[in-house]
Write an enzyme that holds these catalytic residues in place. Structure first.
Site, PDB file in Angstrom:
ATOM      1  N   LEU A  65       0.594  -0.819  -0.280  1.00  0.00           N
ATOM      2  CA  LEU A  65      -0.073   0.206  -0.248  1.00  0.00           C
ATOM      3  C   LEU A  65       1.139   1.160   0.017  1.00  0.00           C
ATOM      4  O   LEU A  65       2.031   1.391   0.420  1.00  0.00           O
ATOM      5  CB  LEU A  65      -0.985  -0.087   1.614  1.00  0.00           C
ATOM      6  CG  LEU A  65      -1.932  -0.990   1.445  1.00  0.00           C
ATOM      7  CD1 LEU A  65      -2.382  -0.980   2.766  1.00  0.00           C
ATOM      8  CD2 LEU A  65      -2.629  -0.742   0.440  1.00  0.00           C
ATOM      9  N   ASP A  66       0.947   2.288  -0.696  1.00  0.00           N
ATOM     10  CA  ASP A  66       1.027   3.507  -0.549  1.00  0.00           C
ATOM     11  C   ASP A  66       1.546   4.193   0.871  1.00  0.00           C
ATOM     12  O   ASP A  66       0.480   3.760   1.386  1.00  0.00           O
ATOM     13  CB  ASP A  66       0.834   4.484  -1.961  1.00  0.00           C
ATOM     14  CG  ASP A  66       0.421   4.270  -2.881  1.00  0.00           C
ATOM     15  OD1 ASP A  66       1.089   3.250  -3.354  1.00  0.00           O
ATOM     16  OD2 ASP A  66      -0.203   4.322  -3.756  1.00  0.00           O
ATOM     17  N   ARG A  67       2.364   4.398   1.496  1.00  0.00           N
ATOM     18  CA  ARG A  67       2.932   5.336   2.226  1.00  0.00           C
ATOM     19  C   ARG A  67       1.464   6.601   2.895  1.00  0.00           C
ATOM     20  O   ARG A  67       1.603   5.532   3.819  1.00  0.00           O
ATOM     21  CB  ARG A  67       4.126   5.971   2.336  1.00  0.00           C
ATOM     22  CG  ARG A  67       4.546   6.687   4.013  1.00  0.00           C
ATOM     23  CD  ARG A  67       5.782   7.592   3.471  1.00  0.00           C
ATOM     24  NE  ARG A  67       6.373   7.948   4.710  1.00  0.00           N
ATOM     25  CZ  ARG A  67       7.638   8.512   5.059  1.00  0.00           C
ATOM     26  NH1 ARG A  67       8.429   7.790   4.395  1.00  0.00           N
ATOM     27  NH2 ARG A  67       7.866   8.760   6.210  1.00  0.00           N
ATOM     28  N   VAL A  69      -1.690   6.256   2.478  1.00  0.00           N
ATOM     29  CA  VAL A  69      -3.059   4.786   2.640  1.00  0.00           C
ATOM     30  C   VAL A  69      -2.955   4.040   3.704  1.00  0.00           C
ATOM     31  O   VAL A  69      -1.863   3.670   3.665  1.00  0.00           O
ATOM     32  CB  VAL A  69      -3.092   4.263   1.190  1.00  0.00           C
ATOM     33  CG1 VAL A  69      -4.150   3.445   1.404  1.00  0.00           C
ATOM     34  CG2 VAL A  69      -2.994   5.565  -0.194  1.00  0.00           C
TER      35      VAL A  69
END
Length: 236
Positions: A65-67, A69
């Site tokens: 997951l993106d940082r 998120v």
């Protein structure tokens, strides 16, 4: 869990083969150039301490997951589980559902977004490009608008591809940037606003038990999420 360098990491499920947790926002999934504390390293150390394991602890990273998120993630505690779950990710057998709050309202109440994306590794940004451009990769997602209020829309998303920053870039390119996205919606968002993108549901076949596992994580009870009743976040 032990004292954490970032917000608490709830464990939703754990056995000998898998570990399912809720990733906090603004925490890297794995070590990056920032050298900030990351989730994978923290979980390895936590397992080591809770089970008093000597030496290194194995924990396989199955997806990311993106940082900025948050939401539900699964990690593999054995190489067998890592191999089988990685295959499931590759074949889209793992069902991941995201919920986002976007600016404005998409043109259609539900539909499919298709773009070709190109990542610039130097700036860690992704842009929409022409299909024939070298390095371009097709990105496809399905969405459904659950409700609109306050100039915002609550959207449920299923990915067909797993491109970097895909949800953020595709909605920005469609004229509905995500609330709080400083990278792809800076013209519409204020500095300091938290991106409203959450991994709300995860479903997969257990790598050894062969049973269907399903997990849910609710977004935080804060604006803009709290505009909507929790019933809007039920699995679909």
């Amino acid at each position: 869990m032990r004292s954490s360098p970032f917000p608490p990491v709830p464990i939703l499920y754990e056995d000998n083969h898998v570990l399912v947790v809720v990733k906090p926002v603004n925490v890297p999934t794995q070590e990056d150039d920032s050298k900030d504390p990351d989730l994978l390293s923290y979980l390895k150390q936590d397992i080591k301490e809770r089970y008093r394991k000597p030496g290194n602890v194995y924990l396989g990273l199955v997806h990311r997951l993106d940082r900025p998120v948050g939401g539900v993630m699964v990690f593999a505690k054995t190489s067998k589980a890592a191999s089988r779950l990685s295959d499931a990710v590759r074949t889209r057998a793992i069902r991941k559902t995201y919920t986002a709050v976007v600016r404005g309202k998409p043109n259609q109440p539900q539909g499919t977004l298709r773009h070709f994306l190109l990542k610039d590794t130097r700036t860690n940004t992704v842009s929409v490009v022409q299909p024939h451009q070298e390095g371009a990769k097709e990105a496809i997602l399905d969405y459904k608008v659950l409700d609109s209020a306050d100039g915002l829309s609550l959207v449920r998303i299923h990915l067909h591809t797993g491109r970097p920053h895909q949800i953020r870039v595709q909605f920005a390119a469609s004229g509905c940037p995500l609330y709080g996205d400083q990278k792809y919606g800076a013209a519409h968002n204020q500095p300091g606003q938290q991106i409203a993108l959450w991994a709300t549901h995860l479903m997969f076949e257990h790598p050894t038990l062969k049973e269907t596992m399903s997990f849910t994580s609710m977004p935080p009870d804060e604006y803009p999420w709290k505009i909507w009743d929790k019933a809007y976040f039920s699995a679909d």
